[in-house]
Scaffold this active site. Structure first.
Site, PDB file in Angstrom:
ATOM      1  N   ARG A  91       6.189  36.601 -12.346  1.00 59.56           N
ATOM      2  CA  ARG A  91       6.583  37.717 -11.475  1.00 59.56           C
ATOM      3  C   ARG A  91       8.024  37.594 -10.980  1.00 59.56           C
ATOM      4  O   ARG A  91       8.672  38.593 -10.702  1.00 59.56           O
ATOM      5  CB  ARG A  91       5.626  37.814 -10.295  1.00 59.56           C
ATOM      6  CG  ARG A  91       4.274  38.323 -10.731  1.00 59.56           C
ATOM      7  CD  ARG A  91       3.475  38.733  -9.551  1.00 59.56           C
ATOM      8  NE  ARG A  91       2.167  39.246  -9.960  1.00 59.56           N
ATOM      9  CZ  ARG A  91       1.296  39.769  -9.125  1.00 59.56           C
ATOM     10  NH1 ARG A  91       1.586  39.865  -7.850  1.00 59.56           N
ATOM     11  NH2 ARG A  91       0.151  40.215  -9.554  1.00 59.56           N
ATOM     12  N   ASP A 116       1.836  47.356   5.696  1.00 56.99           N
ATOM     13  CA  ASP A 116       1.769  46.374   4.612  1.00 56.99           C
ATOM     14  C   ASP A 116       2.987  45.459   4.745  1.00 56.99           C
ATOM     15  O   ASP A 116       3.989  45.837   5.363  1.00 56.99           O
ATOM     16  CB  ASP A 116       1.765  47.068   3.244  1.00 56.99           C
ATOM     17  CG  ASP A 116       1.152  46.193   2.154  1.00 56.99           C
ATOM     18  OD1 ASP A 116      -0.022  46.430   1.789  1.00 56.99           O
ATOM     19  OD2 ASP A 116       1.842  45.269   1.672  1.00 56.99           O
TER      20      ASP A 116
END
Ligand SMILES: C[S@@+](CC[C@H](N)C(=O)[O-])C[C@H]1O[C@@H](n2cnc3c(N)ncnc32)[C@H](O)[C@@H]1O
Length: 314
Positions: free
Chosen positions: A59, A171
């Site tokens: 990632r 978030d």
């Protein structure tokens, strides 16, 4: 974007897969994964097991390329520099798992219809509560959860009847919050939304935007988004919420982070409020004043009236 109304369904489209990840690269030098592991834990409370090593380097590969950085060791030096708070947020963005759906885990939405909403209506009509409802979707990802809640609550508790429904989505990932604020989704996701809500609250793209749908502004105005790290000591929000959804988030935390996060959520849960967690999660064995009323839905223990059977044994 060209939009049409009313919404026309597009069932033939397949559900899009969540964002493709970069291909994992080779393993990290010995000891470096452990350093990343503690950094991520300190920053976000997320515990990356050793089996996630390839996922981490995979990632981060794109980010390293973008910055022209050649090794994970060099990136570690950068990301731990005291001035690099922004880069630490980018790192957390890269490792979060943001999979979500509209009306995910439908049993919770059924419970809202069968239990929560009738109780709210009855309490409001008997004057024991106001018509203001506050809902928090903590770990809201790209917005599907808060918008699903908004669609349902706006339908059952409309503003025309005096209800004032406010929904907050938070978030840690700024990347997903941007998507949530935009309220723009692949049309294939229309399959996740009951038709009556699609017609009422979604606009279908036309022409070049035919593969997209957009949340109608009349729904969007009831939903607000903010970045919030659930692992922080204090949350930059005020007041209490009647319903808190923190679903499929606790699963990424170890027991001690989970305890901390649940304590943080409880500081913002109203005395009779409900806390919803994901179906793969449970809060059993936690030190908090919580009781489950049905699996995965909790309220304060002080708010639970013992049933007749248990009272008979008192
Ligand atoms: C799998 S998604 C769940 C989304 C939605 N609640 C659902 O059930 O569909 C988990 C979300 O939790 C967020 N998250 C992870 N750690 C967090 C933290 N420390 N603070 C806030 N959000 C966090 C991730 O960024 C991700 O968007």
């Amino acid at each position: 974007m060209q939009l049409s109304r009313p919404y026309m369904s597009a069932r033939e489209q397949n559900t899009t897969k969540s964002r493709a990840l970069a291909e994992p690269q080779s393993a990290l030098p010995p000891g470096l994964f452990v350093k990343y592991q503690s950094l991520i834990y300190r920053e976000a409370g997320i515990w990356l097991g050793t089996h996630k090593e390839a996922l981490l380097s995979g990632r981060l590969a794109k980010r390293l390329r973008l910055l022209g950085i050649e090794s994970m060791a060099e990136y570690y030096k950068l990301v731990t520099h005291p001035d690099q708070q922004h880069e630490r947020s980018v790192l957390i963005d890269c490792i979060t798992t943001n999979e979500t759906h509209f009306f995910r885990e439908s049993r919770h939405f059924d419970f809202l219809v069968s239990d929560v909403i009738p109780k709210l209506q009855q309490q409001a009509s008997s004057g024991t509560r106001s018509k203001q409802i506050r809902v928090w979707s903590a770990g809201c990802s790209s917005g599907e959860e808060p918008y699903s809640l908004a669609m349902m609550l706006q339908s059952f508790l409309p503003a025309e009847d005096g209800w004032d429904v406010e929904i907050l989505g938070t978030d840690i990932s700024t990347r997903v919050l941007e998507r949530a604020r935009e309220g723009l989704y692949p049309i294939a996701k229309s399959q996740e939304i009951p038709t009556k809500y699609l017609r009422e609250f979604m606009l279908r793209g036309q022409g070049e935007s035919a593969a997209l749908m957009k949340v109608d502004a009349k729904l969007q105005k009831h939903v607000r988004f903010a970045r919030l790290n659930l692992h922080a000591d204090h949350y930059p929000i005020s007041g209490e919420f009647d319903l808190i959804f923190c679903r499929n988030v606790l699963i990424y935390f170890d027991q001690s982070s989970k305890e901390k996060v649940v304590a943080g959520l409880l500081r913002h849960l109203s005395p009779a409020g409900l806390l919803f967690v994901g179906h793969a999660e449970n809060l059993n064995g936690m030190a908090h004043d919580l009781k489950s009323i049905v699996p995965t839905i909790y309220t304060r223990a002080s708010n639970v009236v013992p049933d007749k059977k248990s009272r008979a044994h008192e």
